[in-house]
Design a protein around this motif. Structure first.
Motif, PDB file in Angstrom:
ATOM      1  N   THR A 281       0.797  -1.265   0.003  1.00 32.00           N
ATOM      2  CA  THR A 281      -0.091   0.013   0.065  1.00 32.00           C
ATOM      3  C   THR A 281       0.829   1.314   0.131  1.00 32.00           C
ATOM      4  O   THR A 281       0.507   2.092  -0.872  1.00 32.00           O
ATOM      5  CB  THR A 281      -0.894   0.032   1.224  1.00 32.00           C
ATOM      6  N   LEU A 282       1.900   1.295   0.717  1.00 29.50           N
ATOM      7  CA  LEU A 282       2.806   2.402   0.982  1.00 29.50           C
ATOM      8  C   LEU A 282       3.434   2.488  -0.381  1.00 29.50           C
ATOM      9  O   LEU A 282       3.810   3.542  -0.927  1.00 29.50           O
ATOM     10  CB  LEU A 282       3.625   2.264   2.031  1.00 29.50           C
ATOM     11  N   ALA A 283       3.850   1.413  -0.958  1.00 33.04           N
ATOM     12  CA  ALA A 283       4.753   1.219  -2.423  1.00 33.04           C
ATOM     13  C   ALA A 283       3.898   2.096  -3.353  1.00 33.04           C
ATOM     14  O   ALA A 283       4.243   2.990  -4.108  1.00 33.04           O
ATOM     15  CB  ALA A 283       5.179  -0.085  -2.671  1.00 33.04           C
ATOM     16  N   PHE A 284       2.418   1.717  -3.561  1.00 32.05           N
ATOM     17  CA  PHE A 284       1.560   2.376  -4.404  1.00 32.05           C
ATOM     18  C   PHE A 284       1.475   3.792  -4.225  1.00 32.05           C
ATOM     19  O   PHE A 284       1.609   4.635  -4.889  1.00 32.05           O
ATOM     20  CB  PHE A 284       0.344   1.756  -4.307  1.00 32.05           C
ATOM     21  N   LEU A 285       1.435   4.245  -2.757  1.00 43.65           N
ATOM     22  CA  LEU A 285       1.288   5.715  -2.521  1.00 43.65           C
ATOM     23  C   LEU A 285       2.560   6.317  -2.780  1.00 43.65           C
ATOM     24  O   LEU A 285       2.535   7.567  -3.416  1.00 43.65           O
ATOM     25  CB  LEU A 285       1.167   5.811  -1.037  1.00 43.65           C
ATOM     26  N   GLY A 286       3.716   5.533  -2.794  1.00 40.42           N
ATOM     27  CA  GLY A 286       4.942   6.392  -3.310  1.00 40.42           C
ATOM     28  C   GLY A 286       5.005   6.454  -4.873  1.00 40.42           C
ATOM     29  O   GLY A 286       5.382   7.575  -5.262  1.00 40.42           O
ATOM     30  N   ALA A 287       4.394   5.557  -5.575  1.00 38.49           N
ATOM     31  CA  ALA A 287       4.423   5.538  -7.188  1.00 38.49           C
ATOM     32  C   ALA A 287       3.591   6.631  -7.280  1.00 38.49           C
ATOM     33  O   ALA A 287       3.798   7.503  -8.409  1.00 38.49           O
ATOM     34  CB  ALA A 287       4.087   4.178  -7.505  1.00 38.49           C
ATOM     35  N   TYR A 288       2.409   6.710  -6.695  1.00 40.53           N
ATOM     36  CA  TYR A 288       1.399   7.874  -6.857  1.00 40.53           C
ATOM     37  C   TYR A 288       2.067   9.296  -6.932  1.00 40.53           C
ATOM     38  O   TYR A 288       1.973  10.294  -7.670  1.00 40.53           O
ATOM     39  CB  TYR A 288       0.160   7.817  -6.090  1.00 40.53           C
ATOM     40  N   LEU A 289       2.776   9.376  -5.743  1.00 41.80           N
ATOM     41  CA  LEU A 289       3.382  10.640  -5.412  1.00 41.80           C
ATOM     42  C   LEU A 289       4.474  10.965  -6.392  1.00 41.80           C
ATOM     43  O   LEU A 289       4.676  12.263  -6.748  1.00 41.80           O
ATOM     44  CB  LEU A 289       4.036  10.506  -4.241  1.00 41.80           C
ATOM     45  N   VAL A 290       5.116  10.127  -7.037  1.00 41.48           N
ATOM     46  CA  VAL A 290       5.917  10.525  -8.260  1.00 41.48           C
ATOM     47  C   VAL A 290       5.137  11.129  -9.268  1.00 41.48           C
ATOM     48  O   VAL A 290       5.402  12.203  -9.904  1.00 41.48           O
ATOM     49  CB  VAL A 290       6.868   9.343  -8.526  1.00 41.48           C
ATOM     50  N   PHE A 291       4.420  10.222  -9.904  1.00 42.22           N
ATOM     51  CA  PHE A 291       3.849  10.851 -11.217  1.00 42.22           C
ATOM     52  C   PHE A 291       2.563  11.892 -10.877  1.00 42.22           C
ATOM     53  O   PHE A 291       2.541  12.868 -11.706  1.00 42.22           O
ATOM     54  CB  PHE A 291       2.966   9.739 -12.075  1.00 42.22           C
ATOM     55  N   THR A 292       2.315  12.066  -9.731  1.00 42.54           N
ATOM     56  CA  THR A 292       1.293  13.030  -9.494  1.00 42.54           C
ATOM     57  C   THR A 292       1.987  14.401  -9.496  1.00 42.54           C
ATOM     58  O   THR A 292       1.386  15.737  -9.740  1.00 42.54           O
ATOM     59  CB  THR A 292       0.092  12.955  -8.256  1.00 42.54           C
ATOM     60  N   ASP A 293       3.117  14.386  -8.894  1.00 43.53           N
ATOM     61  CA  ASP A 293       3.766  15.465  -8.747  1.00 43.53           C
ATOM     62  C   ASP A 293       4.185  16.006 -10.389  1.00 43.53           C
ATOM     63  O   ASP A 293       3.964  17.385 -10.812  1.00 43.53           O
ATOM     64  CB  ASP A 293       5.247  15.153  -8.185  1.00 43.53           C
ATOM     65  N   GLY A 294       4.119  15.102 -11.431  1.00 43.82           N
ATOM     66  CA  GLY A 294       4.591  15.481 -12.698  1.00 43.82           C
ATOM     67  C   GLY A 294       3.421  16.092 -13.227  1.00 43.82           C
ATOM     68  O   GLY A 294       3.377  17.129 -13.852  1.00 43.82           O
ATOM     69  N   ILE A 295       2.367  15.490 -12.913  1.00 42.90           N
ATOM     70  CA  ILE A 295       0.700  16.048 -13.361  1.00 42.90           C
ATOM     71  C   ILE A 295       0.580  17.401 -12.988  1.00 42.90           C
ATOM     72  O   ILE A 295       0.214  18.359 -13.681  1.00 42.90           O
ATOM     73  CB  ILE A 295      -0.424  14.920 -12.951  1.00 42.90           C
TER      74      ILE A 295
END
Length: 474
Positions: A281-295
Motif C-alpha cells: 500500500t505504501l509502495a503504491f502511495l510512493g508511486a502515486y506521489l512520483v507521477f502526480t508531482d509530474g501531473i
C-alpha cells in the motif's frame, strides 16, 4: 490499539447506492471552483497586486522600492518589498510563500483530521465543517481590497485548510458508497464531474471578468466578485452531499469534547505504527506521489510555458484553461469505461504513456501556433482527471478497513509534500539551458519512473494484505 471493525458496507440496494454516489459527485462539483478559480486563475496576480499597492501606500513600513506607477499599474513586483511578522520580502514572492505556508499547515492538520474522522465516524459533520470553512474564507476574499493583503493571507490559509481537510474526508466516503467493482467508475465520474463544475464556474466568471469595463466596474472589483461567487458556489453545492451521504461504519471510539482530539492523536500514532504491515500500500502511495508531482507541475507551468516560450497572449492561455477543464470531464468518463474493461492498474499505465506522448508533443510546438497548443491542452485534459481518479479508487482497495480517512490524509499530505520537486526541476532546467522546451521535456522523468513503479506493484497481493475483497477486474 483501537479496535477496528470490518469497515463500511455500501447499501445493498443499487438505487440507494446510486443516490449516494450522485450526492458524492456533487462535492467534486462544489469544491473544484476553489482550486480552479480562487487558486489557479485569480489568486497569484491579484494578491501580488494588492501587496504592491500596500508597498506604494506605506513605504515607511515596507521597502523603499515603488512597485506600481502613478496609474496603479504593476511595475516591478519582484523588487517591491513588503513586511509580515517582522520579515521583509518582495511582493512578487508573496504567493509562493503563501502556498508553501498553507502546505506546511495542512501537513500538520490533515493526519489528525483523518484520525478523528475514522475514530468518531462523524465524517459528514467534518465534511460540512471544513467545506463551509473553506467556502466562507473564499467568499470573504471579497473584502481583500486596497492594501489589505494581510487579510488575504489569513483567508487563503483558512481556505486551503478547509479544502484539504474536506477532501480527505470526502475521499474516505468512497468505500461507503461503492462496492469494490464500482469504485473505479464512481471515482472517475466524480473526478470528471468536478472538472465540469470547475469549468462551468470558471467560464461564467471569466465571461464576467473579461467584460468588467462594459459593466462599469473595476478589474479589482471584478476579481473580488469572482472570489465571492466561488465561495457561494462551493457552499451551495456542498448541501447536496450532506443531504445524501450516509455514514455506514459505527465509531470505534466513544470520546467527547477535548478527549476526541487526544484520542485522535492516539489513533494516528497506532495507524502509523501499523502501516509498516502494508508495504505494498505504501509502495503504491510512493508511486502515486512520483507521477502526480509530474501531473501537477505540467498543469501549473503550462501557462508560463505558453507565455514565455511560445509567446501566446492571455486570451489564448485563458482559452487553454477552459479547454483542459472541459476535455478533462470527457477524459474522466473514458477512464472509468476503460477501467471497467481492463482494470484500474492497466488503465493507469496506459494513461501515463499518454502523458509521455503529450510532453513530447509540447516540446515540438512552434511558437505562435495556437492550434498545436490547444491540441496538447486537449491531450492533457484527456488524461488529467482519469489518472488521478483511478489512482484514488485503486488506493481505496489497499487501505485497511476503518482507516480510510487516515490513509487518505497520508495521500493528500504526501502529494502536497512532494509537489515542489517538479517545479524545482522545471525552473532549474530552464535556468541552466535558457529554454523552457528542455524544462518541459525534463518532466518526463516523473512519468517514466511512475510507470515503472506502478508496473512493479502486485495489486492483487496488496488488496489481499489489506484484508479487502478483490474486485473482479484489476
Amino acid at each position: 490499539m483501537s479496535t477496528v471493525g470490518s469497515g463500511p458496507s455500501p447499501a445493498s440496494d443499487k438505487r440507494e447506492r446510486r443516490r449516494e454516489q450522485w450526492g458524492w459527485y456533487f462535492y467534486d462539483w462544489a469544491n473544484s471552483t476553489f482550486y480552479t478559480s480562487v487558486i489557479t486563475v485569480f489568486g497569484a496576480l491579484y494578491m501580488s497586486s494588492v501587496a504592491a499597492l500596500d508597498a506604494k501606500s506605506h513605504p515607511e513600513r515596507n521597502g523603499p522600492t515603488p512597485c506600481v506607477d502613478e496609474h496603479g499599474v504593476d511595475n516591478n513586483l519582484v523588487n517591491c518589498d513588503i513586511s509580515l511578522l517582522g520579515l521583509t520580502f518582495p511582493a512578487g514572492s508573496l504567493w509562493g510563500y503563501l502556498l508553501a505556508a498553507s502546505t506546511v499547515i495542512q501537513v500538520l492538520i490533515l493526519p489528525i483530521t483523518g484520525a478523528i474522522a475514522d475514530r468518531t465516524q462523524y465524517k459528514k459533520r467534518l465534511l460540512g465543517f471544513f467545506a463551509f470553512l473553506g467556502s466562507a474564507a473564499s467568499a470573504l476574499l471579497f473584502f481583500v481590497a486596497d492594501d489589505r493583503w494581510e487579510l488575504g493571507v489569513v483567508l487563503y490559509i483558512l481556505g486551503n485548510i478547509g479544502y484539504g481537510a474536506s477532501i480527505v474526508t470526502y475521499y474516505s466516503f468512497l468505500p461507503d458508497i461503492a462496492t469494490p467493482d464500482e469504485r473505479d467508475d464512481v471515482s472517475s465520474r466524480g473526478w470528471a464531474f468536478g472538472y465540469l463544475g470547475g469549468g462551468v464556474a470558471l467560464a461564467l466568471q471569466l465571461a464576467f471578468y473579461l467584460n468588467h469595463e462594459t459593466l462599469g466596474i473595476s478589474e479589482a472589483l471584478a476579481v473580488r466578485i469572482c472570489y465571492l461567487s466561488s465561495g457561494l458556489w462551493w457552499a451551495l453545492f456542498t448541501l447536496v452531499p450532506l443531504r445524501r451521504l450516509t455514514e455506514r461504519q459505527p465509531p470505534h471510539g466513544h470520546e467527547h469534547g477535548v478527549s476526541v482530539l487526544k484520542a485522535g492523536f492516539a489513533e494516528l500514532r497506532d495507524t502509523l505504527r501499523a502501516a509498516k504491515a502494508f508495504p505494498l500500500t505504501l509502495a503504491f502511495l510512493g508511486a502515486y506521489l512520483v507521477f502526480t508531482d509530474g501531473i501537477s507541475t505540467v498543469v501549473s507551468v503550462s501557462a508560463q510555458y505558453g507565455s514565455e516560450e511560445l509567446k501566446f497572449g492571455n486570451e489564448v492561455l485563458i482559452a487553454t484553461i477552459l479547454v483542459i477543464q472541459f476535455v478533462a470531464y470527457l477524459g474522466g468518463m473514458l477512464h472509468g469505461l476503460a477501467a471497467r474493461r481492463w482494470g484500474a492498474k492497466k488503465t493507469i499505465l496506459a494513461s501515463l504513456v499518454v502523458w509521455m506522448v503529450v510532453l513530447a508533443s509540447a516540446y515540438f510546438i512552434e511558437a505562435g501556433r495556437q492550434l498545436q497548443f490547444y491540441a496538447v491542452a486537449a491531450g492533457i485534459g484527456l488524461v488529467l482527471g482519469g489518472t488521478n481518479a483511478l489512482s484514488r479508487s485503486l488506493y481505496s482497495q489497499m487501505i485497511p478497513a476503518g482507516k480510510e480517512a487516515q490513509y487518505y490524509s497520508l495521500y493528500e499530505i504526501g502529494e502536497r509534500g512532494t509537489s515542489w520537486l517538479g517545479p524545482l526541476l522545471f525552473a532549474g532546467v530552464g535556468q541552466a539551458t535558457g529554454s523552457f522546451r528542455y524544462a518541459i521535456i525534463a518532466l518526463l522523468v516523473f512519468f517514466v519512473v511512475g510507470f515503472v513503479l506502478v508496473a512493479l506493484i502486485p495489486v492483487r497481493r496488496a488488496i489481499a494484505e489489506a484484508g479487502n475483497p478483490e474486485p473482479s477486474v484489476l
